[in-house]
Design a protein around this motif. Structure first.
Motif, PDB file in Angstrom:
ATOM      1  N   HIS A   1      -4.602  10.371  -0.619  1.00  0.00           N
ATOM      2  CA  HIS A   1      -3.817  11.407  -1.296  1.00  0.00           C
ATOM      3  C   HIS A   1      -4.062  12.675  -0.488  1.00  0.00           C
ATOM      4  CE1 HIS A   1      -2.961  13.911  -5.194  1.00  0.00           C
ATOM      5  NE2 HIS A   1      -2.115  14.171  -4.206  1.00  0.00           N
ATOM      6  N   VAL A   2      -2.991  13.212   0.082  1.00  0.00           N
ATOM      7  CA  VAL A   2      -3.092  14.353   0.992  1.00  0.00           C
ATOM      8  C   VAL A   2      -2.375  15.555   0.405  1.00  0.00           C
ATOM      9  CG1 VAL A   2      -2.553  15.212   3.308  1.00  0.00           C
ATOM     10  CG2 VAL A   2      -3.203  12.818   2.995  1.00  0.00           C
ATOM     11  N   ILE A   3      -3.043  16.697   0.439  1.00  0.00           N
ATOM     12  CA  ILE A   3      -2.454  17.970  -0.008  1.00  0.00           C
ATOM     13  C   ILE A   3      -2.142  18.787   1.240  1.00  0.00           C
ATOM     14  CG2 ILE A   3      -2.790  20.065  -1.367  1.00  0.00           C
ATOM     15  CD1 ILE A   3      -4.931  18.487  -2.971  1.00  0.00           C
ATOM     16  N   VAL A   4      -0.916  19.272   1.371  1.00  0.00           N
ATOM     17  CA  VAL A   4      -0.527  20.012   2.571  1.00  0.00           C
ATOM     18  C   VAL A   4      -0.150  21.457   2.235  1.00  0.00           C
ATOM     19  CG1 VAL A   4       0.286  17.942   3.756  1.00  0.00           C
ATOM     20  CG2 VAL A   4       1.927  19.319   2.463  1.00  0.00           C
ATOM     21  N   SER A   5      -0.380  22.329   3.213  1.00  0.00           N
ATOM     22  CA  SER A   5       0.144  23.695   3.187  1.00  0.00           C
ATOM     23  C   SER A   5       0.962  23.861   4.461  1.00  0.00           C
ATOM     24  CB  SER A   5      -0.993  24.718   3.143  1.00  0.00           C
ATOM     25  OG  SER A   5      -1.714  24.713   4.368  1.00  0.00           O
TER      26      SER A   5
ATOM     27  N   ARG B   1       0.846  -1.190   0.000  1.00  0.00           N
ATOM     28  CA  ARG B   1       0.000   0.000   0.000  1.00  0.00           C
ATOM     29  C   ARG B   1       0.882   1.240   0.000  1.00  0.00           C
ATOM     30  NH1 ARG B   1      -3.079  -1.931   5.106  1.00  0.00           N
ATOM     31  NH2 ARG B   1      -2.735  -3.843   3.937  1.00  0.00           N
ATOM     32  N   PHE B   2       0.281   2.384  -0.301  1.00  0.00           N
ATOM     33  CA  PHE B   2       1.081   3.606  -0.385  1.00  0.00           C
ATOM     34  C   PHE B   2       0.229   4.836  -0.107  1.00  0.00           C
ATOM     35  CE2 PHE B   2      -0.701   2.779  -4.498  1.00  0.00           C
ATOM     36  CZ  PHE B   2      -0.937   3.999  -5.102  1.00  0.00           C
ATOM     37  N   LEU B   3       0.896   5.889   0.313  1.00  0.00           N
ATOM     38  CA  LEU B   3       0.284   7.185   0.613  1.00  0.00           C
ATOM     39  C   LEU B   3       0.929   8.227  -0.274  1.00  0.00           C
ATOM     40  CD1 LEU B   3      -1.404   9.068   2.617  1.00  0.00           C
ATOM     41  CD2 LEU B   3       0.706   9.165   3.986  1.00  0.00           C
ATOM     42  N   LEU B   4       0.115   9.121  -0.845  1.00  0.00           N
ATOM     43  CA  LEU B   4       0.636  10.242  -1.636  1.00  0.00           C
ATOM     44  C   LEU B   4       0.480  11.532  -0.844  1.00  0.00           C
ATOM     45  CD1 LEU B   4      -0.856   9.511  -5.189  1.00  0.00           C
ATOM     46  CD2 LEU B   4       1.421   8.926  -4.330  1.00  0.00           C
ATOM     47  N   ILE B   5       1.535  12.322  -0.806  1.00  0.00           N
ATOM     48  CA  ILE B   5       1.474  13.647  -0.183  1.00  0.00           C
ATOM     49  C   ILE B   5       2.072  14.646  -1.156  1.00  0.00           C
ATOM     50  CG2 ILE B   5       2.252  15.136   1.716  1.00  0.00           C
ATOM     51  CD1 ILE B   5       2.400  12.707   3.502  1.00  0.00           C
ATOM     52  N   HIS B   6       1.355  15.717  -1.423  1.00  0.00           N
ATOM     53  CA  HIS B   6       1.975  16.808  -2.183  1.00  0.00           C
ATOM     54  C   HIS B   6       1.547  18.140  -1.586  1.00  0.00           C
ATOM     55  CE1 HIS B   6      -1.651  17.502  -4.818  1.00  0.00           C
ATOM     56  NE2 HIS B   6      -1.070  18.663  -5.057  1.00  0.00           N
ATOM     57  N   ASN B   7       2.357  19.147  -1.821  1.00  0.00           N
ATOM     58  CA  ASN B   7       2.125  20.456  -1.198  1.00  0.00           C
ATOM     59  C   ASN B   7       1.556  21.458  -2.191  1.00  0.00           C
ATOM     60  OD1 ASN B   7       4.711  20.395  -2.540  1.00  0.00           O
ATOM     61  ND2 ASN B   7       5.162  22.376  -1.638  1.00  0.00           N
ATOM     62  N   HIS B   8       0.786  22.408  -1.666  1.00  0.00           N
ATOM     63  CA  HIS B   8       0.314  23.560  -2.433  1.00  0.00           C
ATOM     64  C   HIS B   8       0.986  24.800  -1.843  1.00  0.00           C
ATOM     65  CE1 HIS B   8      -3.717  22.070  -4.405  1.00  0.00           C
ATOM     66  NE2 HIS B   8      -2.650  21.452  -4.865  1.00  0.00           N
ATOM     67  N   PRO B   9       2.058  25.300  -2.463  1.00  0.00           N
ATOM     68  CA  PRO B   9       2.766  26.465  -1.916  1.00  0.00           C
ATOM     69  C   PRO B   9       1.880  27.695  -1.740  1.00  0.00           C
ATOM     70  CG  PRO B   9       4.077  25.398  -3.610  1.00  0.00           C
ATOM     71  CD  PRO B   9       2.734  24.767  -3.662  1.00  0.00           C
ATOM     72  N   SER B  10       0.810  27.798  -2.537  1.00  0.00           N
ATOM     73  CA  SER B  10      -0.090  28.950  -2.449  1.00  0.00           C
ATOM     74  C   SER B  10      -0.867  28.973  -1.134  1.00  0.00           C
ATOM     75  CB  SER B  10      -1.093  28.931  -3.608  1.00  0.00           C
ATOM     76  OG  SER B  10      -1.972  27.812  -3.472  1.00  0.00           O
TER      77      SER B  10
END
Length: 220
Positions: free
Chosen positions: A189-193, A150-159
């Motif tokens: 899938h998680v989007i971080v600021s 299994r896997f987790l995706l994390i990416h950032n939104h600099p804005s």
């Protein structure tokens, strides 16, 4: 320096590295101009040419400043590695800290064993989702290469805007579809600021229709 280096402001610390001013500006004034409104985080993406455009900063000083920022980046990476954890909320907080002040998006793939232990955390891509060169195939190749279940995706939104873009939603849909075929489980899938995050798995009923459909497909 009466109260020690810890008592100095960011501007004063950078002024120490700049060391000397020019005929028209002191080192402190050059430092204030350099930091501008963004403060130290502004320097995270600076190249040598960005420093030397400012009056009073020589190439030698630019190299010194770049070296200090690089040391800080490496310290943060080492600290994040030491804080390695299998707990997903802690992983999210870790990458919020790690990506703070970044001007570009990163896509991280975290591969897990069937029992939920982290095998590998891979920063697979740096840029924007819209211009993403990392395809779903590359993401899944990374997971398979680690013999993960299994896997987790994390990416950032600099804005700082955590609303998933159409590209974010489409990318997640493709990952879900292709992972099923390979018997792999996308955990979320998680989007971080800097201060918060958005989870496709835990998005509420106010989310757009496509996000809710993705949520239904994600395992609980």
């Amino acid at each position: 320096m009466r109260y020690g280096i810890k008592s100095l402001s960011d501007v004063e610390l950078v002024a120490l590295i700049i060391s000397s001013g020019t005929k028209n500006h002191s080192a402190l004034e050059i430092s204030e101009t350099l930091l501008g409104e963004g403060g130290l985080t502004r320097l995270k993406e600076f190249e040598l040419a960005d420093y030397t455009r400012l009056e009073g900063i020589s190439k030698v000083t630019a190299v010194k400043l770049s070296a200090v920022i690089e040391i800080a980046k490496r310290y943060n990476i080492r600290e994040a590695e030491i804080e390695s954890t299998d707990n997903i909320p802690d992983l999210i907080m870790k990458y919020q800290k790690l990506f703070k002040g970044e001007s570009q998006e990163h896509l991280v793939v975290i591969s897990f064993t069937k029992s939920g232990s982290v095998i590998r955390e891979t920063d697979l891509y740096k840029g924007t989702i819209e211009d993403m060169s990392a395809s779903p195939r590359e993401v899944l190749s990374e997971v398979l290469k680690r013999n993960a279940d299994r896997f987790l995706l994390i990416h950032n939104h600099p804005s700082g805007n955590l609303t998933p873009s159409d590209a974010d939603i489409h990318f997640t849909e493709m990952i879900l579809e292709q992972s099923y075929k390979l018997n792999l489980r996308l955990i979320d899938h998680v989007i971080v600021s800097d201060t918060s995050y958005f989870s496709f798995l835990h998005s509420d009923g106010t989310s757009p229709k496509k996000e809710r459909e993705i949520k239904k497909d994600l395992p609980n």
